[in-house]
Design an enzyme around this catalytic site. Structure first.
Site, PDB file in Angstrom:
ATOM      1  N   ASP A  36      20.661  20.149   6.205  1.00 56.56           N
ATOM      2  CA  ASP A  36      20.768  21.432   6.895  1.00 56.56           C
ATOM      3  C   ASP A  36      21.551  22.415   6.044  1.00 56.56           C
ATOM      4  O   ASP A  36      22.493  22.034   5.339  1.00 56.56           O
ATOM      5  CB  ASP A  36      21.473  21.226   8.244  1.00 56.56           C
ATOM      6  CG  ASP A  36      21.232  22.369   9.212  1.00 56.56           C
ATOM      7  OD1 ASP A  36      20.413  23.253   8.898  1.00 56.56           O
ATOM      8  OD2 ASP A  36      21.863  22.383  10.279  1.00 56.56           O
ATOM      9  N   GLY A  37      21.159  23.683   6.115  1.00 59.31           N
ATOM     10  CA  GLY A  37      21.931  24.735   5.462  1.00 59.31           C
ATOM     11  C   GLY A  37      21.213  25.459   4.350  1.00 59.31           C
ATOM     12  O   GLY A  37      21.795  26.352   3.714  1.00 59.31           O
ATOM     13  N   GLY A  39      18.835  27.702   4.568  1.00 59.22           N
ATOM     14  CA  GLY A  39      18.704  29.113   4.911  1.00 59.22           C
ATOM     15  C   GLY A  39      20.013  29.861   4.767  1.00 59.22           C
ATOM     16  O   GLY A  39      20.052  30.989   4.254  1.00 59.22           O
ATOM     17  N   THR A  82       8.905  18.651  13.996  1.00 57.51           N
ATOM     18  CA  THR A  82       7.802  19.198  14.780  1.00 57.51           C
ATOM     19  C   THR A  82       8.138  20.589  15.301  1.00 57.51           C
ATOM     20  O   THR A  82       7.235  21.382  15.584  1.00 57.51           O
ATOM     21  CB  THR A  82       7.475  18.270  15.965  1.00 57.51           C
ATOM     22  OG1 THR A  82       8.690  17.963  16.682  1.00 57.51           O
ATOM     23  CG2 THR A  82       6.849  16.963  15.485  1.00 57.51           C
ATOM     24  N   ASN A  84       9.793  22.820  13.510  1.00 57.71           N
ATOM     25  CA  ASN A  84       9.849  23.764  12.396  1.00 57.71           C
ATOM     26  C   ASN A  84       8.587  24.611  12.240  1.00 57.71           C
ATOM     27  O   ASN A  84       8.600  25.615  11.513  1.00 57.71           O
ATOM     28  CB  ASN A  84      10.130  23.028  11.078  1.00 57.71           C
ATOM     29  CG  ASN A  84      11.552  22.524  10.956  1.00 57.71           C
ATOM     30  OD1 ASN A  84      11.820  21.582  10.210  1.00 57.71           O
ATOM     31  ND2 ASN A  84      12.475  23.124  11.691  1.00 57.71           N
ATOM     32  N   ARG A  87       8.885  28.398  12.776  1.00 59.24           N
ATOM     33  CA  ARG A  87       9.458  29.315  11.800  1.00 59.24           C
ATOM     34  C   ARG A  87       8.397  30.307  11.316  1.00 59.24           C
ATOM     35  O   ARG A  87       7.200  30.111  11.531  1.00 59.24           O
ATOM     36  CB  ARG A  87      10.019  28.519  10.622  1.00 59.24           C
ATOM     37  CG  ARG A  87      11.219  27.671  11.003  1.00 59.24           C
ATOM     38  CD  ARG A  87      11.801  26.943   9.818  1.00 59.24           C
ATOM     39  NE  ARG A  87      13.003  26.200  10.189  1.00 59.24           N
ATOM     40  CZ  ARG A  87      13.767  25.545   9.327  1.00 59.24           C
ATOM     41  NH1 ARG A  87      13.453  25.529   8.044  1.00 59.24           N
ATOM     42  NH2 ARG A  87      14.841  24.907   9.742  1.00 59.24           N
ATOM     43  N   ARG A 207      24.944  14.581   8.253  1.00 57.92           N
ATOM     44  CA  ARG A 207      24.422  15.919   8.533  1.00 57.92           C
ATOM     45  C   ARG A 207      25.272  16.946   7.802  1.00 57.92           C
ATOM     46  O   ARG A 207      26.506  16.925   7.876  1.00 57.92           O
ATOM     47  CB  ARG A 207      24.409  16.231  10.023  1.00 57.92           C
ATOM     48  CG  ARG A 207      23.876  17.648  10.283  1.00 57.92           C
ATOM     49  CD  ARG A 207      23.315  17.852  11.647  1.00 57.92           C
ATOM     50  NE  ARG A 207      22.588  19.132  11.679  1.00 57.92           N
ATOM     51  CZ  ARG A 207      21.652  19.457  12.539  1.00 57.92           C
ATOM     52  NH1 ARG A 207      21.304  18.596  13.479  1.00 57.92           N
ATOM     53  NH2 ARG A 207      21.042  20.618  12.487  1.00 57.92           N
ATOM     54  N   ARG A 213      24.523  18.381  15.722  1.00 61.44           N
ATOM     55  CA  ARG A 213      23.395  18.024  16.577  1.00 61.44           C
ATOM     56  C   ARG A 213      22.563  16.911  15.948  1.00 61.44           C
ATOM     57  O   ARG A 213      22.534  16.758  14.727  1.00 61.44           O
ATOM     58  CB  ARG A 213      22.478  19.240  16.796  1.00 61.44           C
ATOM     59  CG  ARG A 213      23.138  20.418  17.474  1.00 61.44           C
ATOM     60  CD  ARG A 213      22.107  21.517  17.719  1.00 61.44           C
ATOM     61  NE  ARG A 213      21.487  21.974  16.481  1.00 61.44           N
ATOM     62  CZ  ARG A 213      22.020  22.899  15.680  1.00 61.44           C
ATOM     63  NH1 ARG A 213      23.183  23.453  15.984  1.00 61.44           N
ATOM     64  NH2 ARG A 213      21.390  23.277  14.577  1.00 61.44           N
ATOM     65  N   GLU A 226      26.664   5.267  12.726  1.00 59.17           N
ATOM     66  CA  GLU A 226      27.859   6.055  12.470  1.00 59.17           C
ATOM     67  C   GLU A 226      27.420   7.438  11.979  1.00 59.17           C
ATOM     68  O   GLU A 226      26.440   7.560  11.235  1.00 59.17           O
ATOM     69  CB  GLU A 226      28.732   5.390  11.399  1.00 59.17           C
ATOM     70  CG  GLU A 226      29.233   4.008  11.786  1.00 59.17           C
ATOM     71  CD  GLU A 226      30.223   4.032  12.937  1.00 59.17           C
ATOM     72  OE1 GLU A 226      30.969   5.027  13.051  1.00 59.17           O
ATOM     73  OE2 GLU A 226      30.241   3.062  13.723  1.00 59.17           O
TER      74      GLU A 226
END
Length: 260
Positions: A36-37, A39, A82, A84, A87, A207, A213, A226
């Protein structure tokens, strides 16, 4: 066990990060990564989002290499969900093209590293070129015996669970017709319908970008995983961030619901 000496895997560690503390006997068998990240990385640099996705390729490459070298047996990367598809069309089209070009460019190197490449998700909805690139990677690497790289593309865990339930129903109906009795629905029967039926559940989920999330990712499989969350944006994630995640994982006491 480590596949290379630690000082080769981590040649220039930041001050205070001791790679010698990594225990080869406690490396997680399966690591799953929510990347993630991209964008936000691009926005900080006044670039379009696709530039961020392209910048994230090096982080993918380094994470695969580091995971394999440290003895991780399965690495799952969440590439496209699914959700995405919602966008902007330009971004989705660019991503599909990027997937195809990257997979074709990287597959020979992955093959040389003895990595086996497979996908989880519904590939039927992908453009033909993208689908064929993933198929080619699987065909080229399917007999490799090193780390298995699972690329989650057009993947959604709720849809996967529904798919597994539907498989259970079909099997129950078939067996009922043959024997006159409906079989008991067990976890083992249910799990046979998952994309990851032959893969152990993730030990560690990473993440990036500070989000907390699960994002419809491996909902069944992460029941006792974990979690390690970092503020690092995905294009900036490197082998030393991966090392931090492994060391943090090894500091945990995994009880799986038991009292100790």
């Amino acid at each position: 066990m480590f596949h290379k000496p630690l000082d080769v895997i981590f040649p220039n560690p930041p001050a205070g990060l001791d790679f010698h503390a990594l225990d080869p006997e406690r490396v997680p068998e399966h690591v799953a990564v929510i990347m993630d990240g991209n964008g936000r990385w691009a926005k900080k640099r006044a670039l379009n989002r696709l530039k961020g996705h392209k910048a994230g390729i090096e982080a993918v490459r380094e994470t695969i290499r580091c995971a394999s070298d440290t003895g991780v047996r399965y690495l799952t990367i969440y590439s496209f969900s699914t959700e995405n598809w919602k966008r902007p069309e330009e971004e989705v089209t660019g991503l599909m093209d990027l997937f195809a070009k990257t997979m074709l460019a990287e597959v020979d190197g992955l093959h040389e590293e003895n990595v086996r490449v497979r996908t989880i998700g519904d590939l039927s909805k992908l453009p033909r070129e993208t689908r064929e690139a993933f198929d080619e990677a699987w065909e080229k690497t399917k007999d490799n015996t090193g780390m298995t790289l699972l690329v989650a593309v057009n993947y959604g865990s709720r849809q996967e669970i529904l798919r597994a339930v539907q498989a259970c129903v079909r099997e129950a109906v078939l067996q009922g017709e043959q024997t006159g009795e409906l079989p008991a629905v067990t976890e083992e029967l249910f799990e046979r319908g998952l994309y990851t039926a032959d893969v152990p559940d993730p030990d560690l989920v990473i993440r990036t970008s500070g989000e907390m999330r699960i994002s419809n990712f491996l909902l069944w499989q992460v029941a006792y995983s974990e979690f390690y969350c970092t503020d690092v944006l995905w294009p900036d994630f490197n082998r030393y961030d991966f090392l931090r995640a492994l060391l943090d994982y090894q500091s945990r006491d995994r009880r799986f619901g038991a009292v100790q």
